[in-house]
Design a protein around this motif. Structure first.
Motif, PDB file in Angstrom:
ATOM      1  N   THR A  50       0.183  -1.352  -0.238  1.00 40.90           N
ATOM      2  CA  THR A  50       0.045  -0.001   0.212  1.00 40.90           C
ATOM      3  C   THR A  50       0.492   1.222  -0.186  1.00 40.90           C
ATOM      4  O   THR A  50       0.573   1.872  -0.400  1.00 40.90           O
ATOM      5  N   ALA A  51       2.047   1.425   1.066  1.00 37.28           N
ATOM      6  CA  ALA A  51       2.876   2.280   1.149  1.00 37.28           C
ATOM      7  C   ALA A  51       3.071   2.872  -0.552  1.00 37.28           C
ATOM      8  O   ALA A  51       3.825   3.968  -1.073  1.00 37.28           O
ATOM      9  N   ARG A  52       3.993   1.187  -1.168  1.00 35.02           N
ATOM     10  CA  ARG A  52       4.512   1.751  -2.609  1.00 35.02           C
ATOM     11  C   ARG A  52       3.459   2.582  -3.334  1.00 35.02           C
ATOM     12  O   ARG A  52       3.340   3.343  -4.154  1.00 35.02           O
ATOM     13  N   THR A  53       1.988   2.417  -3.231  1.00 31.89           N
ATOM     14  CA  THR A  53       1.281   2.610  -4.159  1.00 31.89           C
ATOM     15  C   THR A  53       0.912   4.485  -3.819  1.00 31.89           C
ATOM     16  O   THR A  53       0.623   5.189  -4.434  1.00 31.89           O
ATOM     17  N   SER A 106      16.911  -2.306  10.428  1.00 30.92           N
ATOM     18  CA  SER A 106      15.701  -3.590  10.371  1.00 30.92           C
ATOM     19  C   SER A 106      14.638  -2.240  10.515  1.00 30.92           C
ATOM     20  O   SER A 106      12.931  -3.014  10.361  1.00 30.92           O
ATOM     21  N   TYR A 107      14.769  -1.712  11.156  1.00 33.18           N
ATOM     22  CA  TYR A 107      13.461  -0.462  11.125  1.00 33.18           C
ATOM     23  C   TYR A 107      13.230   0.748   9.969  1.00 33.18           C
ATOM     24  O   TYR A 107      12.697   1.293   9.352  1.00 33.18           O
ATOM     25  N   HIS A 108      14.015   0.350   8.808  1.00 35.17           N
ATOM     26  CA  HIS A 108      14.344   1.171   7.383  1.00 35.17           C
ATOM     27  C   HIS A 108      12.748   0.985   7.013  1.00 35.17           C
ATOM     28  O   HIS A 108      11.851   2.196   6.406  1.00 35.17           O
ATOM     29  N   CYS A 109      12.313  -0.082   6.670  1.00 37.45           N
ATOM     30  CA  CYS A 109      10.716  -0.133   5.949  1.00 37.45           C
ATOM     31  C   CYS A 109       9.850   0.252   7.071  1.00 37.45           C
ATOM     32  O   CYS A 109       9.056   0.539   6.300  1.00 37.45           O
ATOM     33  N   LYS A 147      13.409   2.442  -3.050  1.00 30.26           N
ATOM     34  CA  LYS A 147      14.475   1.598  -2.813  1.00 30.26           C
ATOM     35  C   LYS A 147      14.143   0.872  -0.703  1.00 30.26           C
ATOM     36  O   LYS A 147      13.946  -0.395  -1.483  1.00 30.26           O
ATOM     37  N   ILE A 148      13.671   1.483  -0.446  1.00 33.08           N
ATOM     38  CA  ILE A 148      13.362   0.907   0.662  1.00 33.08           C
ATOM     39  C   ILE A 148      12.791   0.022   0.960  1.00 33.08           C
ATOM     40  O   ILE A 148      12.079  -1.086   1.071  1.00 33.08           O
ATOM     41  N   LEU A 149      11.290  -0.035   0.621  1.00 35.05           N
ATOM     42  CA  LEU A 149       9.915  -0.022   0.145  1.00 35.05           C
ATOM     43  C   LEU A 149       9.810  -1.225  -0.835  1.00 35.05           C
ATOM     44  O   LEU A 149       8.870  -2.451  -0.789  1.00 35.05           O
ATOM     45  N   ASP A 150      10.976  -1.510  -2.238  1.00 36.35           N
ATOM     46  CA  ASP A 150      10.634  -2.260  -2.502  1.00 36.35           C
ATOM     47  C   ASP A 150      11.557  -3.665  -1.992  1.00 36.35           C
ATOM     48  O   ASP A 150      11.271  -4.538  -2.578  1.00 36.35           O
ATOM     49  N   GLY A 151      12.466  -3.919  -0.899  1.00 37.04           N
ATOM     50  CA  GLY A 151      13.797  -4.163  -0.499  1.00 37.04           C
ATOM     51  C   GLY A 151      12.166  -5.200   0.772  1.00 37.04           C
ATOM     52  O   GLY A 151      13.074  -5.546   1.933  1.00 37.04           O
ATOM     53  N   CYS A 152      11.157  -4.158   0.883  1.00 38.08           N
ATOM     54  CA  CYS A 152      10.426  -4.705   2.032  1.00 38.08           C
ATOM     55  C   CYS A 152       9.765  -5.819   1.933  1.00 38.08           C
ATOM     56  O   CYS A 152       9.115  -6.669   1.239  1.00 38.08           O
TER      57      CYS A 152
END
Length: 214
Positions: A42-45, A179-182, A209-214
């Motif tokens: 949802t965040a990516r959207t 580990s909190y970045h996402c 970049k962060i969200l794609d790695g979550c």
């Protein structure tokens, strides 16, 4: 104030009232936590819907234009409500100031037993908001933003970590705890999306970049 923002302010005030009443009745910290941000998907959207725009000017900015730590209920202001919410075994004096408790800062996992060692971080800093569209808001809307208990905008964190962050966006600063970045990216995007703030290209790229790695 637009109706949608008035509703959010009412909900935030109501949430704060419920939390303070629970604390008053039990004498213990309420079973509460910061609002959970949306999923990474949802965040990516949401991120794709945030308008990309160069960061604006800081001309005219002042923290005083974002009235914060307003009274939420009785003697308790926003900072004190967040300290109760984010800590455990928090006790307060007659002025609602935290006199004891335990807090774990999510940015660095540091443990604190004195409220003075904690800042209440605006996840999206006030200055960043100003340069992303809040300069055009009413003072009432900026007050809502600065005291928002409904969205993931306020966290009790280690004071010097918050000071190191300053008004930097995620392209320039991320929490020391990798580990909190996402979680942090999801929180940031949620707040910017809700308040229809803009993001510059480097900021959007870092968040993607962060969200794609979550």
């Amino acid at each position: 104030m637009p109706k949608v923002y008035a509703r959010r302010l009412t909900v935030a005030a109501g949430s704060a009232l419920a939390l303070v009443c629970t604390v008053a009745l039990t004498g213990q910290t309420a079973e509460a936590a910061p609002p959970s941000p949306p999923s990474a998907a949802t965040a990516r959207t949401y991120l794709s819907e945030i308008k990309e725009q160069p960061e604006g000017s800081s001309d005219g900015y002042s923290r005083d234009k974002f009235p914060h730590w307003i009274t939420q209920e009785g003697a308790c202001n926003t900072r004190e409500v967040v300290l109760k919410r984010d800590g455990t075994d928090v006790t307060t004096d007659s002025n609602c100031a935290a006199v004891s408790g335990t807090w774990i800062s999510p940015y660095d996992d540091a443990k604190w037993t004195k409220a003075s060692d904690l800042d209440i971080d605006h996840v999206v800093p006030l200055s960043e908001a100003w340069k992303s569209g809040a300069s055009q808001w009413t003072t009432a809307h900026r007050q809502e933003f600065a005291n928002d208990l409904t969205h993931s905008q306020l966290l009790a964190v280690t004071d010097n970590v918050n000071q190191a962050k300053g008004d930097k966006d995620p392209a320039k600063w991320l929490p020391p705890k990798a580990s909190y970045h996402c979680e942090y990216a999801r929180m940031w995007v949620w707040v910017k999306h809700v308040y229809e703030l803009t993001a510059d290209s480097a900021e959007k790229a870092a968040l993607k970049k962060i969200l794609d790695g979550c």
